[in-house]
Design a protein around this motif. Structure first.
Motif, PDB file in Angstrom:
ATOM      1  N   THR A  81      15.962  78.391  17.240  1.00  0.00           N
ATOM      2  CA  THR A  81      15.495  77.289  18.083  1.00  0.00           C
ATOM      3  C   THR A  81      14.529  76.372  17.358  1.00  0.00           C
ATOM      4  O   THR A  81      14.646  75.138  17.427  1.00  0.00           O
ATOM      5  N   LEU A  82      13.532  76.929  16.669  1.00  0.00           N
ATOM      6  CA  LEU A  82      12.535  76.088  16.007  1.00  0.00           C
ATOM      7  C   LEU A  82      13.135  75.291  14.853  1.00  0.00           C
ATOM      8  O   LEU A  82      12.762  74.137  14.620  1.00  0.00           O
ATOM      9  N   VAL A 142      11.410  76.458  23.912  1.00  0.00           N
ATOM     10  CA  VAL A 142      10.805  76.391  22.582  1.00  0.00           C
ATOM     11  C   VAL A 142      10.078  77.683  22.230  1.00  0.00           C
ATOM     12  O   VAL A 142      10.198  78.198  21.111  1.00  0.00           O
ATOM     13  N   SER A 143       9.325  78.229  23.185  1.00  0.00           N
ATOM     14  CA  SER A 143       8.487  79.392  22.885  1.00  0.00           C
ATOM     15  C   SER A 143       9.181  80.727  23.104  1.00  0.00           C
ATOM     16  O   SER A 143       8.822  81.732  22.487  1.00  0.00           O
ATOM     17  N   GLY A 144      10.156  80.757  24.016  1.00  0.00           N
ATOM     18  CA  GLY A 144      10.772  82.023  24.400  1.00  0.00           C
ATOM     19  C   GLY A 144      10.023  82.740  25.503  1.00  0.00           C
ATOM     20  O   GLY A 144      10.453  83.796  25.967  1.00  0.00           O
ATOM     21  N   GLN A 152       2.076  87.182  24.029  1.00  0.00           N
ATOM     22  CA  GLN A 152       2.169  87.898  22.754  1.00  0.00           C
ATOM     23  C   GLN A 152       3.423  88.766  22.704  1.00  0.00           C
ATOM     24  O   GLN A 152       4.015  88.944  21.644  1.00  0.00           O
ATOM     25  N   ALA A 153       3.829  89.278  23.853  1.00  0.00           N
ATOM     26  CA  ALA A 153       5.013  90.136  23.894  1.00  0.00           C
ATOM     27  C   ALA A 153       6.311  89.336  23.778  1.00  0.00           C
ATOM     28  O   ALA A 153       7.282  89.808  23.172  1.00  0.00           O
ATOM     29  N   ASP A 154       6.344  88.104  24.343  1.00  0.00           N
ATOM     30  CA  ASP A 154       7.615  87.388  24.476  1.00  0.00           C
ATOM     31  C   ASP A 154       7.764  86.162  23.583  1.00  0.00           C
ATOM     32  O   ASP A 154       8.888  85.760  23.275  1.00  0.00           O
ATOM     33  N   SER A 155       6.673  85.547  23.165  1.00  0.00           N
ATOM     34  CA  SER A 155       6.787  84.270  22.474  1.00  0.00           C
ATOM     35  C   SER A 155       7.262  84.441  21.034  1.00  0.00           C
ATOM     36  O   SER A 155       6.808  85.335  20.320  1.00  0.00           O
ATOM     37  N   ARG A 156       8.155  83.559  20.627  1.00  0.00           N
ATOM     38  CA  ARG A 156       8.575  83.529  19.224  1.00  0.00           C
ATOM     39  C   ARG A 156       7.541  82.810  18.364  1.00  0.00           C
ATOM     40  O   ARG A 156       7.605  82.857  17.140  1.00  0.00           O
ATOM     41  N   ILE A 157       6.599  82.130  18.999  1.00  0.00           N
ATOM     42  CA  ILE A 157       5.522  81.430  18.294  1.00  0.00           C
ATOM     43  C   ILE A 157       4.297  82.332  18.293  1.00  0.00           C
ATOM     44  O   ILE A 157       3.803  82.728  19.354  1.00  0.00           O
ATOM     45  N   ARG A 158       3.800  82.647  17.127  1.00  0.00           N
ATOM     46  CA  ARG A 158       2.764  83.671  17.018  1.00  0.00           C
ATOM     47  C   ARG A 158       1.345  83.118  17.097  1.00  0.00           C
ATOM     48  O   ARG A 158       0.401  83.881  17.343  1.00  0.00           O
ATOM     49  N   ASP A 159       1.150  81.828  16.848  1.00  0.00           N
ATOM     50  CA  ASP A 159      -0.167  81.232  17.018  1.00  0.00           C
ATOM     51  C   ASP A 159      -0.342  80.913  18.502  1.00  0.00           C
ATOM     52  O   ASP A 159       0.182  79.921  19.008  1.00  0.00           O
TER      53      ASP A 159
END
Length: 405
Positions: free
Chosen positions: A6-7, A33-35, A71-78
Motif C-alpha cells: 500500500t505505501l 493507508v495505516s491498516g 501498535q498491534a495493527d498499523s503497518r506504520i510504526r512511527d
C-alpha cells in the motif's frame, strides 16, 4: 507477481501527482493507508502522514487511548499520540503510590495542537514548503485553518484522486470481505421476503433485516471471516412515497411495492445490494418498468471486463433502458466502486469517467428508477473484475422479490 504494498503504491501515485506528501484524514483513507481501524475517528483525530520520498518515514497520529491497538495493527510504526479527556492510569503506579495527576484537554481534545503536531512532522520530513495532498472534502475549516497557520509556506492540493486510485484495485483479502458481505446482504433480503410484513414501516423492515444478518453471522463460525460482521445499512421506501425514511412513514398493506437497498459490513468493507419487493403478482405497469431497468443491467453487464471505459458501460445501460420505451430515463451514474465503508465510492460508472475497468476492481452495478405514486424499482448486483471478465457475487434472481403478508 506480488503486487506492490500500500505505501509503495501511495508514494508512486503521489509522485505522479507531483506532491511531496499526503495526509490521510481519518475514515477509509486512514484505515487503508495505516491498516488500523481506529475506534475514535472524530475529525482531526486519526491522521497518517506519508512523504513521497521513501527515505522519509510515514507517521500516524492517534489518541493515546488507541496506542496499544494501533501498535498491534498499523503497518506504520512511527505512532504519535495525543491526550483525550479520559483518565487513563497505570495499575502498578497506583499500587506503588506513584500515579501522577495529568491535566486533560477539555471538553475532548485539542484539534489545533494536533494540526501543529502534523506540521512538525511534515517539517521534520523536509516538506514544510512542499506540496501537501489532502482530500479537502474530509477536512473541517477549523482544522484546515490551523494546519495552514502552522505550515504557512506549504501549498495544499486536492488529493482525492490519489486516494481513489489507491483504493480502486483490491487485493484478495479485501475482495473476500466484499464477497462475504454480499452473502450477508442476500441472506437478509431472503429472510425479509419470507417474513410476514403487513403493518410494518421501514424501521420494522430494518429490524427483520438486521436480525437476519446477525443470525447469519452465527452460521459463519469457523470460516476465515468468523467474527468480522460489523453491522448493516438499509435504505428503503414503501409504496409511492419514494423518499426513504428511517422510521415512521407508510406502513405495508400489501397493495404497494417496497424499494429495499441494503448492505452488510465485513471488517469495514460494505456490500451494496438491492431489490424491489412485491406482494403477489405485480401489475403490468410495474412489470414494464422493472423489465426496462433489467434490460439496462443486462446491457451493462455484458461490458464488465478489463479495458472497457466506464463511460461506455454507462451509456450502454442507460440507452438500453431508454430503448424500452422510457426515452426520458437519465442517470448520473449506473454503478460505483465498493470498498471500505457502507456507501457509494469512486470511481463511478458515469458519462464523465472514461478510465477503463481493471482487474481487482469491485463494483456495484445498478439502474434504479423511482416513480412517485408507484414506487422505487431497484436491481443492484455486485462484481469483481477479473483478468478475463467479471465474477458476479450476487445470486438473487433479477426480478421482483416476492414477499409475504
Amino acid at each position: 507477481m506480488t503486487p506492490p504494498d500500500t505505501l509503495t503504491r501511495l508514494r508512486a501515485l503521489s509522485a505522479k501527482a507531483g506532491v511531496d506528501a499526503v495526509i490521510a484524514w481519518g475514515g477509509a483513507n486512514f484505515r487503508h493507508v495505516s491498516g488500523y481501524q481506529t475506534y475514535f475517528d472524530n475529525p482531526g483525530s486519526a491522521l497518517a502522514v506519508v512523504p513521497t520520498d521513501p527515505a522519509q518515514p510515514p507517521m500516524i497520529l492517534v489518541a493515546s487511548w488507541m496506542q496499544d491497538a494501533a501498535q498491534a495493527d498499523s503497518r506504520i510504526r512511527d505512532i504519535q499520540t495525543f491526550p483525550l479527556w479520559l483518565e487513563i492510569a497505570d495499575l502498578d503506579a497506583i499500587r506503588a503510590g506513584t500515579q501522577a495527576a495529568h491535566p486533560k484537554p477539555s471538553p475532548r481534545f485539542d484539534l489545533a495542537d494536533n494540526m501543529r503536531r502534523i506540521a512538525a512532522v511534515l517539517a521534520d520530513r523536509g516538506c514544510a514548503q512542499g506540496r501537501i495532498g489532502i482530500e479537502r472534502g474530509l477536512v473541517s475549516v477549523a482544522a484546515f485553518d490551523s494546519l495552514r497557520a502552522a505550515l504557512p509556506k506549504a501549498q495544499f492540493v486536492e488529493a482525492g484522486g490519489i486516494f481513489t486510485d489507491l483504493r480502486m484495485i483490491k487485493p484478495a483479502g479485501e475482495i473476500a470481505c466484499l464477497k462475504e458481505a454480499t452473502l450477508y446482504a442476500e441472506h437478509g433480503l431472503r429472510v425479509l421476503a419470507e417474513t410476514p410484513l403487513r403493518g410494518l414501516d421501514v424501521a420494522g423492515l430494518k429490524r427483520i433485516y438486521d436480525a437476519a444478518c446477525a443470525d447469519f453471522a452465527l452460521t459463519r463460525a469457523g470460516t476465515p471471516l468468523d467474527g468480522a460482521f460489523l453491522g448493516t445499512r438499509v435504505t428503503a421506501s414503501i409504496g409511492g412515497a419514494i423518499s426513504p425514511t428511517i422510521s415512521g412513514g407508510p406502513r405495508i398493506t400489501g397493495d404497494e411495492l417496497v424499494f429495499f437497498d441494503c448492505g452488510a459490513s465485513i471488517d469495514g468493507y460494505g456490500s451494496d445490494t438491492g431489490r424491489t419487493l412485491s406482494f403477489g403478482e405485480p401489475s403490468a405497469e410495474a412489470r414494464r418498468f422493472l423489465d426496462a431497468i433489467c434490460a439496462g443491467m443486462d446491457a451493462a453487464e455484458r461490458l464488465l471486463r478489463p479495458g472497457t471505459p466506464m463511460s461506455e458501460i454507462f451509456h450502454a445501460g442507460q440507452d438500453a433502458v431508454r430503448a424500452q420505451g422510457l426515452p426520458w430515463y437519465t442517470r448520473g451514474h449506473i454503478g460505483h466502486a465498493m470498498g471500505l465503508g457502507m456507501g457509494e465510492i469512486a470511481p463511478y460508472l458515469s458519462p464523465v469517467e472514461h478510465r477503463p475497468l481493471e482487474p481487482g476492481m469491485v463494483i456495484a452495478l445498478e439502474t434504479p428508477l423511482y416513480i412517485r405514486g408507484l414506487g422505487g424499482f431497484q436491481v443492484e448486483d455486485c462484481y469483481v473484475i477479473t483478468r478475463t471478465g467479471a465474477e458476479k457475487f450476487t445470486t438473487l434472481p433479477r426480478d421482483f422479490l416476492l414477499a409475504q403478508l
